[in-house]
Design an enzyme around this catalytic site. Structure first.
Site, PDB file in Angstrom:
ATOM      1  N   SER A 105       0.822  -1.199   0.000  1.00 30.64           N
ATOM      2  CA  SER A 105       0.000   0.000   0.000  1.00 30.64           C
ATOM      3  C   SER A 105       0.862   1.258   0.000  1.00 30.64           C
ATOM      4  O   SER A 105       1.911   1.309   0.655  1.00 30.64           O
ATOM      5  CB  SER A 105      -0.908   0.010   1.234  1.00 30.64           C
ATOM      6  OG  SER A 105      -1.543   1.271   1.395  1.00 30.64           O
ATOM      7  N   GLN A 159       0.889  -0.470  -4.805  1.00 28.63           N
ATOM      8  CA  GLN A 159      -0.452   0.082  -4.981  1.00 28.63           C
ATOM      9  C   GLN A 159      -0.344   1.591  -4.913  1.00 28.63           C
ATOM     10  O   GLN A 159       0.305   2.144  -4.021  1.00 28.63           O
ATOM     11  CB  GLN A 159      -1.396  -0.441  -3.893  1.00 28.63           C
ATOM     12  CG  GLN A 159      -2.778   0.179  -3.894  1.00 28.63           C
ATOM     13  CD  GLN A 159      -2.847   1.473  -3.080  1.00 28.63           C
ATOM     14  OE1 GLN A 159      -2.072   1.669  -2.143  1.00 28.63           O
ATOM     15  NE2 GLN A 159      -3.766   2.344  -3.441  1.00 28.63           N
ATOM     16  N   TYR A 216      -2.240   5.470  -5.107  1.00 30.89           N
ATOM     17  CA  TYR A 216      -3.292   6.475  -5.235  1.00 30.89           C
ATOM     18  C   TYR A 216      -2.675   7.612  -6.045  1.00 30.89           C
ATOM     19  O   TYR A 216      -1.658   8.182  -5.635  1.00 30.89           O
ATOM     20  CB  TYR A 216      -3.748   7.001  -3.876  1.00 30.89           C
ATOM     21  CG  TYR A 216      -4.510   5.992  -3.056  1.00 30.89           C
ATOM     22  CD1 TYR A 216      -5.880   5.811  -3.244  1.00 30.89           C
ATOM     23  CD2 TYR A 216      -3.871   5.230  -2.085  1.00 30.89           C
ATOM     24  CE1 TYR A 216      -6.588   4.891  -2.490  1.00 30.89           C
ATOM     25  CE2 TYR A 216      -4.572   4.310  -1.322  1.00 30.89           C
ATOM     26  CZ  TYR A 216      -5.933   4.146  -1.531  1.00 30.89           C
ATOM     27  OH  TYR A 216      -6.629   3.228  -0.785  1.00 30.89           O
ATOM     28  N   THR A 248      -5.219   2.342  -7.871  1.00 33.64           N
ATOM     29  CA  THR A 248      -6.549   2.207  -7.281  1.00 33.64           C
ATOM     30  C   THR A 248      -7.488   3.200  -7.951  1.00 33.64           C
ATOM     31  O   THR A 248      -7.234   4.406  -7.948  1.00 33.64           O
ATOM     32  CB  THR A 248      -6.494   2.443  -5.768  1.00 33.64           C
ATOM     33  OG1 THR A 248      -5.797   1.354  -5.160  1.00 33.64           O
ATOM     34  CG2 THR A 248      -7.893   2.520  -5.174  1.00 33.64           C
ATOM     35  N   ARG A 301     -17.474   4.648   6.496  1.00 37.37           N
ATOM     36  CA  ARG A 301     -17.122   3.577   7.427  1.00 37.37           C
ATOM     37  C   ARG A 301     -17.412   4.086   8.841  1.00 37.37           C
ATOM     38  O   ARG A 301     -16.640   4.854   9.427  1.00 37.37           O
ATOM     39  CB  ARG A 301     -15.661   3.186   7.239  1.00 37.37           C
ATOM     40  CG  ARG A 301     -15.354   2.825   5.781  1.00 37.37           C
ATOM     41  CD  ARG A 301     -13.876   2.811   5.482  1.00 37.37           C
ATOM     42  NE  ARG A 301     -13.652   2.892   4.031  1.00 37.37           N
ATOM     43  CZ  ARG A 301     -12.465   3.117   3.484  1.00 37.37           C
ATOM     44  NH1 ARG A 301     -11.400   3.265   4.249  1.00 37.37           N
ATOM     45  NH2 ARG A 301     -12.354   3.180   2.160  1.00 37.37           N
ATOM     46  N   LYS A 326      -6.755  -1.317 -10.473  1.00 37.48           N
ATOM     47  CA  LYS A 326      -7.340  -2.105  -9.386  1.00 37.48           C
ATOM     48  C   LYS A 326      -8.639  -1.437  -8.942  1.00 37.48           C
ATOM     49  O   LYS A 326      -8.637  -0.276  -8.523  1.00 37.48           O
ATOM     50  CB  LYS A 326      -6.365  -2.204  -8.208  1.00 37.48           C
ATOM     51  CG  LYS A 326      -6.896  -2.936  -6.984  1.00 37.48           C
ATOM     52  CD  LYS A 326      -5.843  -2.958  -5.893  1.00 37.48           C
ATOM     53  CE  LYS A 326      -6.350  -3.653  -4.639  1.00 37.48           C
ATOM     54  NZ  LYS A 326      -7.435  -2.887  -3.968  1.00 37.48           N
ATOM     55  N   SER A 352     -11.948  -5.747  -8.109  1.00 37.03           N
ATOM     56  CA  SER A 352     -11.901  -5.423  -6.686  1.00 37.03           C
ATOM     57  C   SER A 352     -12.992  -4.419  -6.350  1.00 37.03           C
ATOM     58  O   SER A 352     -13.353  -3.573  -7.174  1.00 37.03           O
ATOM     59  CB  SER A 352     -10.526  -4.833  -6.327  1.00 37.03           C
ATOM     60  OG  SER A 352     -10.466  -4.437  -4.975  1.00 37.03           O
ATOM     61  N   HIS A 409     -12.540  -2.917  -3.224  1.00 36.62           N
ATOM     62  CA  HIS A 409     -11.840  -2.323  -2.086  1.00 36.62           C
ATOM     63  C   HIS A 409     -12.201  -3.044  -0.784  1.00 36.62           C
ATOM     64  O   HIS A 409     -12.351  -2.427   0.270  1.00 36.62           O
ATOM     65  CB  HIS A 409     -12.173  -0.830  -1.971  1.00 36.62           C
ATOM     66  CG  HIS A 409     -11.017   0.022  -1.524  1.00 36.62           C
ATOM     67  ND1 HIS A 409     -10.257   0.747  -2.401  1.00 36.62           N
ATOM     68  CD2 HIS A 409     -10.492   0.256  -0.300  1.00 36.62           C
ATOM     69  CE1 HIS A 409      -9.325   1.414  -1.731  1.00 36.62           C
ATOM     70  NE2 HIS A 409      -9.442   1.121  -0.453  1.00 36.62           N
TER      71      HIS A 409
END
Length: 412
Positions: free
Chosen positions: A118, A140, A142, A168, A177, A276, A298, A300
């Site tokens: 990440s 990965q 961003y 991503t 969340r 992704k 995916s 996430h």
């Protein structure tokens, strides 16, 4: 009593399944960490369906096929992976264990398994590359609105020998969340977002989901405050201040035409560019059209759009759209080696596992991650043998049937 085969490690008699590993991890992690790792968006229905989608399928085993020699390995990024399983990118692994991502990398090296890191790791990408020591590692990414942050990461990843970028693409904004909001979750001291060391002064104070900073820390290092991007009615204003996940991670400006081309210019030829977060045939067609090197199906981990398709349910239409032109990988909900088999039978070339790795890390650090990978690998090899498939390329949809809600089965 079962005996171990030659070269096999002894069983951990306290932990023989991923479900048991999850229970052990519950006792090893604090509430904030446990809630952060395990929560999905909103009610968590997509998180749950990622797992339960596998129960819609049953395996059709073949017999009398000479299973005396089973090869579960697959080629990936110029290496041979021991099984078609990789470690998915999950943020802030030092929350699970002080050794964090480096312990995970060392476990991957031991298992012969690829690892994706990440961007928001608590270990540097260079330290992780040293830990995995030559086996494929993937970053990965961003893609930030201020591209210089991303460009620097890409250049560092090239120098460290990373094989690919996983862009991503499912975070134009962050899913809701609720436990993160209620807990006012933040990265505790002394941990930091290690790959943004120049910006790390305030990372321990930033709440991930934008809750208020605790009063005891208000005013501390105030000059390092980060702000989210916004549209002022005339133009987009980019995020400001040190890089944090909440302020800089989501990027609503991303688009196929502009950003994939720029990313390929930055990465090629040293690193491949994958996307992704694909979950529809339409976006799979666009991914092929814009020349990406691969797709990861995916959602996430069920943490973005609640109510979206489970990744296993989305997989077949994407495989059909791609038609073998680029690799299709999948993540989400894998809890047993038979899940890996089912995903491959539905057309995936490879699978990525996230939360179980964190549970293993919390349980026993590097040893726990090795245990997690061994459980899944052993279950997968056993499934191959009992299903009558001696090689991974033998696994096709003819080995599956689907069961509807009434209990009727249908061939694929």
């Amino acid at each position: 009593m079962p005996t171990q085969g030659r070269g096999e490690k002894p069983h951990d008699l306290d932990c023989l399944t991923i479900a048991e590993l999850e229970k052990h991890a519950e006792f090893c992690m604090g509430k904030q960490t446990r809630d952060y790792y395990n929560e999905g968006a909103d009610s968590g229905s997509t998180l749950l369906e990622n797992t339960t989608a596998y129960s819609k399928y049953r395996i059709r085993p073949r017999v009398l096929r000479d299973m005396s020699l089973i090869d579960s390995s697959v080629p990936i990024w110029g290496a041979r992976n021991s099984v078609p399983i990789g470690v998915a990118p999950t943020a802030m692994q030092c929350l699970a264990h002080p050794d964090g991502e480096v312990a995970t990398a060392k476990a991957c090296k031991e298992a012969g398994i690829a690892m994706a890191l990440s961007s928001f790791a608590t270990s540097t990408l260079e330290d992780v590359a040293s830990g995995i020591d030559g086996h494929p590692s993937i970053l990965q990414l961003y893609l930030f609105e201020e591209r210089e942050h991303s460009r620097i990461l890409i250049q560092r990843a090239k120098r460290a020998g990373y094989k690919a970028i996983f862009l991503t693409v499912d975070t134009p904004m962050l899913g809701r969340r609720n436990k993160e909001i209620r807990n006012q979750f933040k990265l505790p001291k002394p941990y930091r977002m290690a790959n943004f060391v120049e910006d790390s002064r305030s990372s321990a104070l930033e709440t991930v989901m934008g809750g208020s900073t605790p009063k005891s820390e208000q005013g501390v290092e105030k000059e390092c405050t980060s702000t989210k991007g916004y549209h002022d009615g005339k133009r987009r204003q980019a995020p400001t201040g040190p890089v944090t996940f909440y302020t800089h991670g989501p990027n609503p400006t991303l688009n196929w035409q502009r950003d994939i081309g720029w990313l390929k210019e930055q990465c090629l030829p040293e690193m491949e560019v994958w996307v992704k977060g694909i979950s529809t045939a339409e976006d799979a067609h666009l991914a092929v059209h814009h020349g990406v090197d691969g797709i990861v199906v995916s959602n996430h981990g069920g943490r973005q759009l609640n109510g979206a398709l489970a990744t296993l349910d989305a997989l077949p239409e994407i495989v059909e759209a791609v038609k073998g032109r680029i690799p299709v990988h999948v993540d989400g909900g894998i809890r047993h080696g038979t899940d890996v088999f089912k995903a491959l039978a539905l057309g995936a070339d490879f699978v990525w596992v996230g939360r179980p790795i964190l549970w293993g890390l919390a349980y026993k650090g590097q040893e726990g991650v090795e245990l997690c990978l061994r459980l899944l690998s052993d279950e997968f090899r056993l499934c191959m043998g009992l299903a009558g498939t001696a090689k991974v390329e033998d696994i096709t949809k003819k080995y599956l049937v689907k069961i509807d809600r009434s209990g009727f089965i249908s061939r694929l």
